[in-house]
Design a protein around this motif. Sequence first.
Motif, PDB file in Angstrom:
ATOM      1  N   LEU A 166      21.563  41.765  38.251  1.00 12.24           N
ATOM      2  CA  LEU A 166      21.510  40.882  37.082  1.00 12.24           C
ATOM      3  C   LEU A 166      22.277  39.589  37.316  1.00 12.24           C
ATOM      4  CD1 LEU A 166      21.980  43.432  34.144  1.00 12.24           C
ATOM      5  CD2 LEU A 166      19.892  42.214  34.774  1.00 12.24           C
ATOM      6  N   VAL A 167      23.482  39.713  37.891  1.00  8.06           N
ATOM      7  CA  VAL A 167      24.323  38.534  38.088  1.00  8.06           C
ATOM      8  C   VAL A 167      23.778  37.655  39.205  1.00  8.06           C
ATOM      9  CG1 VAL A 167      26.612  37.727  38.749  1.00  8.06           C
ATOM     10  CG2 VAL A 167      26.386  39.644  37.168  1.00  8.06           C
ATOM     11  N   GLN A 168      23.534  38.259  40.373  1.00 12.01           N
ATOM     12  CA  GLN A 168      23.084  37.474  41.517  1.00 12.01           C
ATOM     13  C   GLN A 168      21.667  36.958  41.337  1.00 12.01           C
ATOM     14  OE1 GLN A 168      24.937  36.610  44.114  1.00 12.01           O
ATOM     15  NE2 GLN A 168      26.729  37.772  43.512  1.00 12.01           N
ATOM     16  N   GLY A 169      20.840  37.718  40.616  1.00 15.72           N
ATOM     17  CA  GLY A 169      19.454  37.320  40.455  1.00 15.72           C
ATOM     18  C   GLY A 169      19.198  36.339  39.337  1.00 15.72           C
ATOM     19  N   GLY A 170      20.170  36.136  38.441  1.00 14.83           N
ATOM     20  CA  GLY A 170      19.894  35.246  37.322  1.00 14.83           C
ATOM     21  C   GLY A 170      21.104  34.565  36.707  1.00 14.83           C
ATOM     22  N   LEU A 171      22.149  35.347  36.379  1.00 17.93           N
ATOM     23  CA  LEU A 171      23.274  34.781  35.641  1.00 17.93           C
ATOM     24  C   LEU A 171      24.033  33.730  36.436  1.00 17.93           C
ATOM     25  CD1 LEU A 171      24.702  37.953  33.840  1.00 17.93           C
ATOM     26  CD2 LEU A 171      23.178  36.190  32.929  1.00 17.93           C
ATOM     27  N   ILE A 172      24.076  33.881  37.770  1.00 19.44           N
ATOM     28  CA  ILE A 172      24.802  32.885  38.556  1.00 19.44           C
ATOM     29  C   ILE A 172      24.113  31.524  38.485  1.00 19.44           C
ATOM     30  CG2 ILE A 172      23.638  33.331  40.781  1.00 19.44           C
ATOM     31  CD1 ILE A 172      26.452  33.004  42.066  1.00 19.44           C
ATOM     32  N   PHE A 231      31.341  39.456  39.927  1.00 12.95           N
ATOM     33  CA  PHE A 231      30.196  39.671  40.802  1.00 12.95           C
ATOM     34  C   PHE A 231      29.692  38.364  41.423  1.00 12.95           C
ATOM     35  CE2 PHE A 231      30.105  43.587  38.345  1.00 12.95           C
ATOM     36  CZ  PHE A 231      29.714  44.531  39.290  1.00 12.95           C
ATOM     37  N   MET A 232      30.284  37.232  41.034  1.00 12.14           N
ATOM     38  CA  MET A 232      29.869  35.941  41.577  1.00 12.14           C
ATOM     39  C   MET A 232      30.796  35.428  42.679  1.00 12.14           C
ATOM     40  SD  MET A 232      28.809  33.848  38.114  1.00 12.14           S
ATOM     41  CE  MET A 232      27.833  34.602  36.810  1.00 12.14           C
ATOM     42  N   VAL A 233      31.906  36.120  42.915  1.00 16.43           N
ATOM     43  CA  VAL A 233      32.926  35.609  43.844  1.00 16.43           C
ATOM     44  C   VAL A 233      32.378  35.409  45.241  1.00 16.43           C
ATOM     45  CG1 VAL A 233      35.091  36.162  45.015  1.00 16.43           C
ATOM     46  CG2 VAL A 233      34.878  36.534  42.554  1.00 16.43           C
ATOM     47  N   GLN A 234      31.763  36.439  45.794  1.00 16.25           N
ATOM     48  CA  GLN A 234      31.331  36.373  47.194  1.00 16.25           C
ATOM     49  C   GLN A 234      30.326  35.248  47.412  1.00 16.25           C
ATOM     50  OE1 GLN A 234      29.593  39.977  48.729  1.00 16.25           O
ATOM     51  NE2 GLN A 234      29.688  39.286  50.842  1.00 16.25           N
ATOM     52  N   THR A 235      29.348  35.128  46.524  1.00 16.73           N
ATOM     53  CA  THR A 235      28.331  34.084  46.670  1.00 16.73           C
ATOM     54  C   THR A 235      28.932  32.693  46.559  1.00 16.73           C
ATOM     55  OG1 THR A 235      26.543  35.495  45.855  1.00 16.73           O
ATOM     56  CG2 THR A 235      26.219  33.125  45.673  1.00 16.73           C
ATOM     57  N   SER A 236      29.829  32.493  45.614  1.00 21.05           N
ATOM     58  CA  SER A 236      30.396  31.160  45.403  1.00 21.05           C
ATOM     59  C   SER A 236      31.263  30.724  46.590  1.00 21.05           C
ATOM     60  CB  SER A 236      31.207  31.129  44.105  1.00 21.05           C
ATOM     61  OG  SER A 236      32.205  32.141  44.099  1.00 21.05           O
ATOM     62  N   ILE A 237      32.112  31.618  47.114  1.00 22.18           N
ATOM     63  CA  ILE A 237      32.947  31.269  48.264  1.00 22.18           C
ATOM     64  C   ILE A 237      32.091  31.074  49.510  1.00 22.18           C
ATOM     65  CG2 ILE A 237      34.773  32.082  49.804  1.00 22.18           C
ATOM     66  CD1 ILE A 237      36.124  33.368  47.458  1.00 22.18           C
ATOM     67  N   GLN A 238      31.093  31.922  49.648  1.00 22.68           N
ATOM     68  CA  GLN A 238      30.168  31.804  50.775  1.00 22.68           C
ATOM     69  C   GLN A 238      29.473  30.452  50.769  1.00 22.68           C
ATOM     70  OE1 GLN A 238      26.473  34.348  50.848  1.00 22.68           O
ATOM     71  NE2 GLN A 238      27.834  35.561  52.130  1.00 22.68           N
ATOM     72  N   THR A 239      29.128  29.963  49.594  1.00 26.09           N
ATOM     73  CA  THR A 239      28.476  28.664  49.462  1.00 26.09           C
ATOM     74  C   THR A 239      29.406  27.544  49.912  1.00 26.09           C
ATOM     75  OG1 THR A 239      27.144  29.474  47.607  1.00 26.09           O
ATOM     76  CG2 THR A 239      27.364  27.079  47.838  1.00 26.09           C
ATOM     77  N   ARG A 255      20.312  30.145  46.223  1.00 27.75           N
ATOM     78  CA  ARG A 255      19.572  31.017  47.132  1.00 27.75           C
ATOM     79  C   ARG A 255      20.440  32.132  47.698  1.00 27.75           C
ATOM     80  NH1 ARG A 255      15.041  27.496  50.419  1.00 27.75           N
ATOM     81  NH2 ARG A 255      13.651  27.271  48.624  1.00 27.75           N
ATOM     82  N   PHE A 256      21.727  31.871  47.899  1.00 28.66           N
ATOM     83  CA  PHE A 256      22.625  32.958  48.271  1.00 28.66           C
ATOM     84  C   PHE A 256      22.681  33.991  47.141  1.00 28.66           C
ATOM     85  CE2 PHE A 256      25.171  30.192  51.425  1.00 28.66           C
ATOM     86  CZ  PHE A 256      24.466  30.708  52.496  1.00 28.66           C
ATOM     87  N   GLY A 257      22.590  33.514  45.902  1.00 31.12           N
ATOM     88  CA  GLY A 257      22.548  34.422  44.770  1.00 31.12           C
ATOM     89  C   GLY A 257      21.299  35.289  44.789  1.00 31.12           C
ATOM     90  N   MET A 258      20.150  34.695  45.140  1.00 36.63           N
ATOM     91  CA  MET A 258      18.904  35.463  45.256  1.00 36.63           C
ATOM     92  C   MET A 258      19.032  36.517  46.344  1.00 36.63           C
ATOM     93  SD  MET A 258      16.329  32.192  44.955  1.00 36.63           S
ATOM     94  CE  MET A 258      14.814  33.097  45.312  1.00 36.63           C
ATOM     95  N   LEU A 259      19.671  36.137  47.456  1.00 33.07           N
ATOM     96  CA  LEU A 259      19.890  37.091  48.542  1.00 33.07           C
ATOM     97  C   LEU A 259      20.822  38.211  48.079  1.00 33.07           C
ATOM     98  CD1 LEU A 259      18.792  36.993  51.482  1.00 33.07           C
ATOM     99  CD2 LEU A 259      21.051  36.204  52.180  1.00 33.07           C
ATOM    100  N   GLY A 260      21.863  37.828  47.322  1.00 28.34           N
ATOM    101  CA  GLY A 260      22.776  38.829  46.779  1.00 28.34           C
ATOM    102  C   GLY A 260      22.076  39.808  45.858  1.00 28.34           C
ATOM    103  N   ALA A 261      21.062  39.314  45.118  1.00 23.74           N
ATOM    104  CA  ALA A 261      20.293  40.197  44.242  1.00 23.74           C
ATOM    105  C   ALA A 261      19.537  41.237  45.058  1.00 23.74           C
ATOM    106  CB  ALA A 261      19.322  39.381  43.396  1.00 23.74           C
ATOM    107  N   MET A 262      19.036  40.846  46.226  1.00 21.13           N
ATOM    108  CA  MET A 262      18.351  41.802  47.106  1.00 21.13           C
ATOM    109  C   MET A 262      19.322  42.846  47.632  1.00 21.13           C
ATOM    110  SD  MET A 262      15.145  41.091  47.096  1.00 21.13           S
ATOM    111  CE  MET A 262      15.466  40.725  45.349  1.00 21.13           C
TER     112      MET A 262
END
Length: 406
Positions: A257-263, A310-318, A127-134
Amino acid sequence: MSFIMLTVLIDMIAIGLIIPVLPPLVGTFTQDQGEHAFWYGVVTFAFGIANFFGSPILGALSDHHGRRPVLLLGFTGLALSFFVTGLATALWMLVAVRLVSGALQANAAVAQAYVADISAPQDRAKRFGMLGAMFGMGFVLGPVMGGLLGAIDLHLPFYVAGGMAVLNAVYGIFVLPESLPPARRTPIDWRKANPVASLRQLRDLHGVGLLVVVIGLSGLAQFVMHTTWVLYTSFKFGWGPKENGWSLFAVGVMTVLVQGGLIRVALKRTTPQRIAVLGLVSSTLCYALWGAATEGWMMYAVIGLNVMGFMVQTSIQTVVSQAADEQSQGRTLGAVASLNSATAVAAPVLGAALLGLVSHLPQGDWRIGAPFFLCAGLQALSTVLAIRHFRRHPVSTSAPVAGANA
């Protein structure tokens, strides 16, 4: 989740609208390029320093009063900032309104706490990834719209952005539900509602520790890149606004692309900790490649290669969010936002100083990439510290993250 995603999208489009027009607006009040650069730095610093002190306070308020009223306060502050900036007749007005808007703006951190409230721990990365996509989509749409509107009138994007902030406030009042039930709210401890105390609390969370330094160094590298990108490409390749606009568009598309799906695909196969390390390694290499690029097309190629980065921020945030208890999500993510604000204050100073040292070099000289080589060094140190931290705090990797298939 759909409610908060729409809120973040509108918010980010509004913020993105002013990116291409705030620097030239500051320039209308100055006499030469040196004065222009100085005052743009002051305006940028004003927002960053106010946000540094304001974010933990707003995070603590959201833990006590709920996320919704703090978000509404942030939207009101943004609307005020945009309208007053558009109407400004003197530099002091720009500095003053950026101080006020920085102090009231913690929408990103509160939105992340909102998502943490409504998500099971195993679903937060997705869900943080979905937010990142926004965030990425707002970054795609906002600057393009701002550039087109700014070509008509330099003040027009500020009025449109202010209107969007008002729209978000109305949406929040009538549609956006509260995410934090009264039973999970906590009283405000003003001794902890300051950046120093909140960063200390962040450091002391079980399972976070060195990640505070990782977030700081990685964030500093990212903000140095953001603040020097346009001038670097102008010095190195002779790019103008059009070329830079398309390059920022490419960054936004990759983020979506990354935050909305690939992550999500990555989370099916491994943990946020491993994704963070791989992303840090990828970013280190890509910063160095951007600095060494000899042709403009190479910048686009590296953007495409930096998928894991592009996945660093979401993964550490999680990881940080999972380390905090349910009653301190706002304060914790407010502390992360405050740390990011501190790096945003330091980045223009470092980046501009390095570019100033190499600005006399001929177009294409590899030394013009000095800011990006600094970014690579910062990210390399982040990688070493992250690996060291995760070895001290191992997690089970026998199964993929639950909920990643959802």
